[in-house]
Design an enzyme around this catalytic site. Structure first.
Site, PDB file in Angstrom:
ATOM      1  N   ASP A  10       0.849  -1.203   0.000  1.00  0.00           N
ATOM      2  CA  ASP A  10       0.000   0.000   0.000  1.00  0.00           C
ATOM      3  C   ASP A  10       0.884   1.253   0.000  1.00  0.00           C
ATOM      4  O   ASP A  10       0.836   2.065   0.921  1.00  0.00           O
ATOM      5  CB  ASP A  10      -0.956   0.011   1.201  1.00  0.00           C
ATOM      6  CG  ASP A  10      -0.230   0.050   2.549  1.00  0.00           C
ATOM      7  OD1 ASP A  10      -0.847   0.514   3.543  1.00  0.00           O
ATOM      8  OD2 ASP A  10       0.949  -0.350   2.611  1.00  0.00           O
ATOM      9  N   ASP A  15       6.709   1.245   2.029  1.00  0.00           N
ATOM     10  CA  ASP A  15       6.445   0.270   0.953  1.00  0.00           C
ATOM     11  C   ASP A  15       7.309   0.598  -0.260  1.00  0.00           C
ATOM     12  O   ASP A  15       7.894  -0.278  -0.892  1.00  0.00           O
ATOM     13  CB  ASP A  15       4.988   0.320   0.506  1.00  0.00           C
ATOM     14  CG  ASP A  15       3.986   0.122   1.616  1.00  0.00           C
ATOM     15  OD1 ASP A  15       3.776   1.065   2.389  1.00  0.00           O
ATOM     16  OD2 ASP A  15       3.448  -0.988   1.723  1.00  0.00           O
ATOM     17  N   ASN A  39      -2.591   2.727   3.439  1.00  0.00           N
ATOM     18  CA  ASN A  39      -2.109   4.080   3.789  1.00  0.00           C
ATOM     19  C   ASN A  39      -2.985   5.152   3.143  1.00  0.00           C
ATOM     20  O   ASN A  39      -3.284   6.186   3.743  1.00  0.00           O
ATOM     21  CB  ASN A  39      -0.667   4.249   3.306  1.00  0.00           C
ATOM     22  CG  ASN A  39       0.312   3.487   4.185  1.00  0.00           C
ATOM     23  OD1 ASN A  39       0.179   3.489   5.409  1.00  0.00           O
ATOM     24  ND2 ASN A  39       1.256   2.805   3.566  1.00  0.00           N
ATOM     25  N   THR A 123       2.890  -6.022   2.735  1.00  0.00           N
ATOM     26  CA  THR A 123       3.303  -4.926   3.623  1.00  0.00           C
ATOM     27  C   THR A 123       2.176  -3.914   3.807  1.00  0.00           C
ATOM     28  O   THR A 123       2.416  -2.732   4.091  1.00  0.00           O
ATOM     29  CB  THR A 123       4.556  -4.214   3.063  1.00  0.00           C
ATOM     30  OG1 THR A 123       4.237  -3.650   1.774  1.00  0.00           O
ATOM     31  CG2 THR A 123       5.730  -5.160   2.939  1.00  0.00           C
ATOM     32  N   PHE A 164      -1.222  -0.829  12.325  1.00  0.00           N
ATOM     33  CA  PHE A 164      -2.098  -0.345  11.253  1.00  0.00           C
ATOM     34  C   PHE A 164      -2.471  -1.421  10.233  1.00  0.00           C
ATOM     35  O   PHE A 164      -3.649  -1.568   9.881  1.00  0.00           O
ATOM     36  CB  PHE A 164      -1.409   0.835  10.556  1.00  0.00           C
ATOM     37  CG  PHE A 164      -2.204   1.433   9.431  1.00  0.00           C
ATOM     38  CD1 PHE A 164      -1.885   1.143   8.116  1.00  0.00           C
ATOM     39  CD2 PHE A 164      -3.275   2.275   9.692  1.00  0.00           C
ATOM     40  CE1 PHE A 164      -2.617   1.701   7.069  1.00  0.00           C
ATOM     41  CE2 PHE A 164      -4.013   2.835   8.657  1.00  0.00           C
ATOM     42  CZ  PHE A 164      -3.690   2.544   7.345  1.00  0.00           C
ATOM     43  N   ASN A 165      -1.503  -2.167   9.705  1.00  0.00           N
ATOM     44  CA  ASN A 165      -1.808  -3.134   8.638  1.00  0.00           C
ATOM     45  C   ASN A 165      -2.824  -4.184   9.086  1.00  0.00           C
ATOM     46  O   ASN A 165      -3.754  -4.507   8.354  1.00  0.00           O
ATOM     47  CB  ASN A 165      -0.534  -3.849   8.160  1.00  0.00           C
ATOM     48  CG  ASN A 165       0.373  -2.953   7.351  1.00  0.00           C
ATOM     49  OD1 ASN A 165      -0.068  -1.917   6.833  1.00  0.00           O
ATOM     50  ND2 ASN A 165       1.629  -3.308   7.268  1.00  0.00           N
ATOM     51  N   HIS A 238       9.608   0.356   8.154  1.00  0.00           N
ATOM     52  CA  HIS A 238       8.917  -0.897   8.502  1.00  0.00           C
ATOM     53  C   HIS A 238       9.012  -1.940   7.381  1.00  0.00           C
ATOM     54  O   HIS A 238       9.496  -3.045   7.579  1.00  0.00           O
ATOM     55  CB  HIS A 238       7.419  -0.648   8.741  1.00  0.00           C
ATOM     56  CG  HIS A 238       7.077   0.398   9.749  1.00  0.00           C
ATOM     57  ND1 HIS A 238       7.118   0.184  11.121  1.00  0.00           N
ATOM     58  CD2 HIS A 238       6.631   1.659   9.584  1.00  0.00           C
ATOM     59  CE1 HIS A 238       6.716   1.281  11.742  1.00  0.00           C
ATOM     60  NE2 HIS A 238       6.435   2.185  10.844  1.00  0.00           N
ATOM     61  N   ASP A 239       8.502  -1.576   6.215  1.00  0.00           N
ATOM     62  CA  ASP A 239       8.251  -2.586   5.179  1.00  0.00           C
ATOM     63  C   ASP A 239       9.529  -3.165   4.592  1.00  0.00           C
ATOM     64  O   ASP A 239       9.554  -4.323   4.164  1.00  0.00           O
ATOM     65  CB  ASP A 239       7.381  -1.994   4.062  1.00  0.00           C
ATOM     66  CG  ASP A 239       6.003  -1.615   4.581  1.00  0.00           C
ATOM     67  OD1 ASP A 239       5.368  -0.725   3.993  1.00  0.00           O
ATOM     68  OD2 ASP A 239       5.572  -2.189   5.593  1.00  0.00           O
TER      69      ASP A 239
HETATM   70  O1  RIB Z   1       2.214   0.140  10.802  1.00  0.00           O
HETATM   71  C1  RIB Z   1       3.144   0.333   9.761  1.00  0.00           C
HETATM   72  C2  RIB Z   1       2.605  -0.205   8.476  1.00  0.00           C
HETATM   73  O2  RIB Z   1       1.418   0.497   8.123  1.00  0.00           O
HETATM   74  C3  RIB Z   1       3.560  -0.011   7.288  1.00  0.00           C
HETATM   75  O3  RIB Z   1       3.376  -1.054   6.377  1.00  0.00           O
HETATM   76  C4  RIB Z   1       3.089   1.279   6.682  1.00  0.00           C
HETATM   77  O4  RIB Z   1       3.392   1.366   5.281  1.00  0.00           O
HETATM   78  C5  RIB Z   1       1.609   1.172   6.875  1.00  0.00           C
HETATM   79  O5  RIB Z   1       1.097   0.367   5.813  1.00  0.00           O
HETATM   80 CA    CA Z   2       2.754  -0.567   4.062  1.00  0.00          CA
END
Ligand code: RIB
Ligand code: CA
Length: 308
Positions: A10, A15, A39, A123, A164-165, A238-239
């Protein structure tokens, strides 16, 4: 033999960096990029995947997927990533468009075409992956591994409980975590170790290349939310931890745990409940990232981004 992967994402700043790392790594054969809401909305995440492949100069096919979760309402993170989802750098106008085939059908097609060889790297929300598992259960024993960014062994980032994901689609996450496919989870407890502070951002800018500058500008924009929310001097990438794990697993300390998803609404909605002390006696279903050699992570990232 190159490892076949499908990046389901996303984009989104981190990402985008994960995509650039994957496309710059000869160890990986990126069969395609599939997009999902998260996102920002699906239209933006799909356009952003096309933008990032333009920046990379690699004509990897892009397939659009789910534009909303299975059950819950859609949430999004424009406050973090900007209205476009890639706030900060100048975004080139992408050439070409997403393929006409739906992302879920592409995932099914590729796994059946390459039995036991395809690694799925989600991701973003897990909606596309869950739909593929439900639409064609025959792929379940044929997926080599799912290496995902999401969840946490402890606290969340979108609610006190949820990352979040996973929170984007807890019902989809539950389908994926219960499917029995080999799982690797890079959660916030791991990814928050990779904060891109100014000295690390400077390494990308010092490459003196358009892609190095693009990554630096992404990270400078991404930093602002993390300065406000966490008082950190940078944002975690993160990703990219998923791709780095595929390339250099030795940079990571992991553990095998039972991880389940809270799919009931309430305070813990979307939590990845990790049985860290094995108190339930339930069998492990997930390899969980615990620690990363951060300097090694950035050396890898700078080296590969420098290769464009
Ligand atoms: O919580 C972080 C994740 O949520 C990452 O993948 C960021 O890109 C969002 O998608
Ligand atoms: Ca992401």
């Amino acid at each position: 033999m190159r490892r076949k992967i499908i990046l389901d994402c996303d984009p989104g700043h981190d990402d985008a960096i994960a995509i650039l790392l994957a496309l710059a790594s000869p160890e990986l054969e990126v069969l395609g990029i599939t997009t999902v809401f998260g996102n920002v909305g699906l239209e933006h995440t799909t356009r952003n995947a096309l933008v990032v492949r333009e920046v990379a100069g690699v004509q990897v096919p892009v397939y659009a997927g789910a534009d909303r979760p299975l059950v819950r309402d859609r949430i999004s993170a424009e406050a973090v990533h900007g209205a476009s989802g890639l706030g900060g750098p100048h975004l080139p106008t992408p050439t070409g468009q997403a393929e006409p085939k739906h992302a879920v059908l592409f995932i099914i097609e590729q796994v059946l075409q390459h039995p036991g060889q395809v690694t799925l790297v989600p991701t973003g929300a897990l909606t596309n992956i869950a739909l593929a598992l439900r639409l064609e259960p025959r792929i379940i024993p044929q997926i080599r591994e799912i290496v995902l960014m999401g969840g946490s062994i402890d606290i969340g980032n979108w609610t006190p409980s949820a990352e979040f994901n996973i929170l984007c689609d807890p019902h989809a996450a539950r389908i994926v975590f219960e499917a029995g496919v080999p799982l690797v989870m890079m959660g916030l407890n791991l990814t928050h170790q990779t904060v891109a502070h100014p000295a690390r951002i400077a390494r990308f800018r010092a490459l003196g290349t358009p892609v190095g500058r693009f990554v630096a500008e992404l990270l400078e924009f991404f930093r602002e939310h993390h300065r406000r929310r966490y008082k950190w001097e940078g944002a975690p990438i993160h990703d990219a931890c998923t791709i780095a794990y595929l390339l250099r697993p030795e940079l990571f300390k992991t553990g095998l745990f039972n991880v389940e998803i809270e799919s009931n609404e309430g305070l813990a909605f979307g939590r990845t409940v990790c049985d860290y002390w094995h108190v339930t006696g339930k069998p492990p279903n997930c390899t969980v990232g615990l620690e990363v050699d951060v300097e090694g992570f950035y050396d890898l990232l700078v080296e590969r981004i420098g290769g464009y």
